[in-house]
Write a protein that holds these residues in place. Structure first.
Motif, PDB file in Angstrom:
ATOM      1  N   ASP A  25       1.277  26.391  32.462  1.00  0.00           N
ATOM      2  CA  ASP A  25       0.873  26.030  33.822  1.00  0.00           C
ATOM      3  C   ASP A  25      -0.126  24.880  33.896  1.00  0.00           C
ATOM      4  OD1 ASP A  25      -1.320  27.295  32.824  1.00  0.00           O
ATOM      5  OD2 ASP A  25      -1.366  28.901  34.314  1.00  0.00           O
ATOM      6  N   SER A  26      -0.404  24.215  32.750  1.00  0.00           N
ATOM      7  CA  SER A  26      -1.318  23.073  32.810  1.00  0.00           C
ATOM      8  C   SER A  26      -0.991  22.068  31.699  1.00  0.00           C
ATOM      9  CB  SER A  26      -2.771  23.533  32.651  1.00  0.00           C
ATOM     10  OG  SER A  26      -3.009  23.901  31.312  1.00  0.00           O
ATOM     11  N   PRO A  27      -1.266  20.783  31.976  1.00  0.00           N
ATOM     12  CA  PRO A  27      -1.041  19.762  30.952  1.00  0.00           C
ATOM     13  C   PRO A  27      -1.882  20.019  29.693  1.00  0.00           C
ATOM     14  CG  PRO A  27      -1.378  18.729  33.090  1.00  0.00           C
ATOM     15  CD  PRO A  27      -1.672  20.189  33.250  1.00  0.00           C
ATOM     16  N   GLN A  28      -3.104  20.532  29.889  1.00  0.00           N
ATOM     17  CA  GLN A  28      -3.977  20.809  28.738  1.00  0.00           C
ATOM     18  C   GLN A  28      -3.341  21.843  27.807  1.00  0.00           C
ATOM     19  OE1 GLN A  28      -5.021  20.875  31.987  1.00  0.00           O
ATOM     20  NE2 GLN A  28      -6.102  18.915  31.935  1.00  0.00           N
ATOM     21  N   ARG A  29      -2.728  22.857  28.402  1.00  0.00           N
ATOM     22  CA  ARG A  29      -2.061  23.892  27.592  1.00  0.00           C
ATOM     23  C   ARG A  29      -0.865  23.296  26.844  1.00  0.00           C
ATOM     24  NH1 ARG A  29      -1.775  26.930  23.932  1.00  0.00           N
ATOM     25  NH2 ARG A  29      -0.329  28.649  23.985  1.00  0.00           N
ATOM     26  N   ALA A  30      -0.125  22.386  27.480  1.00  0.00           N
ATOM     27  CA  ALA A  30       1.021  21.732  26.832  1.00  0.00           C
ATOM     28  C   ALA A  30       0.549  20.880  25.652  1.00  0.00           C
ATOM     29  CB  ALA A  30       1.777  20.870  27.835  1.00  0.00           C
ATOM     30  N   ILE A  31      -0.536  20.144  25.846  1.00  0.00           N
ATOM     31  CA  ILE A  31      -1.079  19.296  24.776  1.00  0.00           C
ATOM     32  C   ILE A  31      -1.551  20.164  23.617  1.00  0.00           C
ATOM     33  CG2 ILE A  31      -2.973  17.708  24.202  1.00  0.00           C
ATOM     34  CD1 ILE A  31      -2.652  16.736  27.229  1.00  0.00           C
ATOM     35  N   SER A  32      -2.239  21.244  23.934  1.00  0.00           N
ATOM     36  CA  SER A  32      -2.707  22.182  22.920  1.00  0.00           C
ATOM     37  C   SER A  32      -1.528  22.787  22.150  1.00  0.00           C
ATOM     38  CB  SER A  32      -3.532  23.277  23.590  1.00  0.00           C
ATOM     39  OG  SER A  32      -3.868  24.280  22.682  1.00  0.00           O
ATOM     40  N   LEU A  33      -0.484  23.163  22.874  1.00  0.00           N
ATOM     41  CA  LEU A  33       0.711  23.758  22.266  1.00  0.00           C
ATOM     42  C   LEU A  33       1.403  22.757  21.334  1.00  0.00           C
ATOM     43  CD1 LEU A  33       2.302  26.449  22.419  1.00  0.00           C
ATOM     44  CD2 LEU A  33       3.733  25.377  24.144  1.00  0.00           C
ATOM     45  N   CYS A  34       1.448  21.490  21.740  1.00  0.00           N
ATOM     46  CA  CYS A  34       2.043  20.448  20.888  1.00  0.00           C
ATOM     47  C   CYS A  34       1.259  20.293  19.588  1.00  0.00           C
ATOM     48  CB  CYS A  34       2.086  19.112  21.614  1.00  0.00           C
ATOM     49  SG  CYS A  34       3.387  19.052  22.843  1.00  0.00           S
ATOM     50  N   GLY A  35      -0.045  20.411  19.667  1.00  0.00           N
ATOM     51  CA  GLY A  35      -0.872  20.343  18.465  1.00  0.00           C
ATOM     52  C   GLY A  35      -0.644  21.533  17.542  1.00  0.00           C
ATOM     53  N   GLU A  36      -0.519  22.720  18.140  1.00  0.00           N
ATOM     54  CA  GLU A  36      -0.315  23.948  17.364  1.00  0.00           C
ATOM     55  C   GLU A  36       1.069  24.009  16.727  1.00  0.00           C
ATOM     56  OE1 GLU A  36      -0.851  27.151  20.155  1.00  0.00           O
ATOM     57  OE2 GLU A  36      -2.874  26.496  20.690  1.00  0.00           O
ATOM     58  N   ARG A  37       2.074  23.538  17.463  1.00  0.00           N
ATOM     59  CA  ARG A  37       3.464  23.666  17.000  1.00  0.00           C
ATOM     60  C   ARG A  37       4.051  22.300  16.663  1.00  0.00           C
ATOM     61  NH1 ARG A  37       6.387  28.247  20.444  1.00  0.00           N
ATOM     62  NH2 ARG A  37       7.795  28.009  18.712  1.00  0.00           N
ATOM     63  N   LYS A  38       3.250  21.496  15.989  1.00  0.00           N
ATOM     64  CA  LYS A  38       3.650  20.132  15.641  1.00  0.00           C
ATOM     65  C   LYS A  38       5.012  20.129  14.939  1.00  0.00           C
ATOM     66  CE  LYS A  38       1.060  16.151  14.670  1.00  0.00           C
ATOM     67  NZ  LYS A  38      -0.267  15.861  14.906  1.00  0.00           N
ATOM     68  N   GLY A  39       5.912  19.291  15.413  1.00  0.00           N
ATOM     69  CA  GLY A  39       7.223  19.168  14.805  1.00  0.00           C
ATOM     70  C   GLY A  39       8.252  20.175  15.291  1.00  0.00           C
ATOM     71  N   GLU A  40       7.812  21.235  15.954  1.00  0.00           N
ATOM     72  CA  GLU A  40       8.753  22.263  16.424  1.00  0.00           C
ATOM     73  C   GLU A  40       9.307  21.950  17.805  1.00  0.00           C
ATOM     74  OE1 GLU A  40       7.401  26.366  16.078  1.00  0.00           O
ATOM     75  OE2 GLU A  40       5.920  25.686  14.611  1.00  0.00           O
TER      76      GLU A  40
END
Length: 198
Positions: A25-40
């Motif tokens: 529900d937020s861009p910050q969460r999407a950015i954080s998720l991209c960092g956590e699941r890099k490459g996935e």
């Protein structure tokens, strides 16, 4: 990214049958998720309600260079967004702006094209990386074999029972083995650069 992630219309589309969708529900969460699941992750879809989608796209791109970003826009902001994307470094290649007002089947088809292109690009990069690793590994092995052969020839040169002298094209002594050194009573250091008298 949708302001109310549970109600995202994409969960009712064909996309949910083909891919694992993660709603935030937020861009910050999407950015954080991209960092956590890099490459996935292959693509991030930003709903028209996301504030400053260009800045969010830049941050997502910084997290993962293989990620494509789809910005959903209203009819009124589609043209300025497309212009901003084309003038923002690196975004033009990986960021697409689609209109939410488009026919749902057409919109879904366009999203699928972007996601599939992104997945193919990821596979291509992965394959290229594996191939480069194998080529590098092969080159190291070949280099190791060549060095081993060179070492073997140098040892054979040194222990040969006959005197061997190597010369440059001008007749200068480049190397001599131990037998030649003993025969002519001269060390290799002293002989280097001397000319052979005929």
């Amino acid at each position: 990214v949708h302001d109310s992630a549970d109600e995202s219309p994409l969960h009712k589309s064909k996309l949910s049958e083909l891919y694992d969708l993660i709603s935030v529900d937020s861009p910050q969460r999407a950015i954080s998720l991209c960092g956590e699941r890099k490459g996935e992750l292959a693509s991030v879809i930003l709903a028209s309600s996301v504030p400053d989608p260009i800045q969010t796209s830049q941050k997502l791109y910084a997290c993962s260079k293989d990620l494509s970003v789809i910005i959903l826009s209203t009819e009124t902001n589609a043209t300025p967004l497309r212009r901003s994307i084309s003038f923002t470094p690196f975004l033009g290649k990986w960021t697409v702006c689609l209109s939410e007002a488009a026919d749902p089947a057409e919109l879904e088809s366009e999203i699928l094209k972007v996601v599939e292109r992104s997945l193919k690009q990821k596979q291509s990069r992965k394959l290229s990386k594996a191939l480069n690793y194998q080529l590098h590994s092969l080159a190291e092995k070949k280099s190791g074999v060549i060095l081993a052969e060179k070492d073997y020839l140098e040892r054979l040169f040194d222990v040969a029972p006959i005197g061997i002298i190597t010369l440059s094209e001008h007749g200068d002594i480049l190397a001599l083995n131990k037998t030649a050194s003993t025969m002519f009573d001269i060390s290799e250091q002293q002989a280097l650069g001397l000319k052979i008298q005929s």
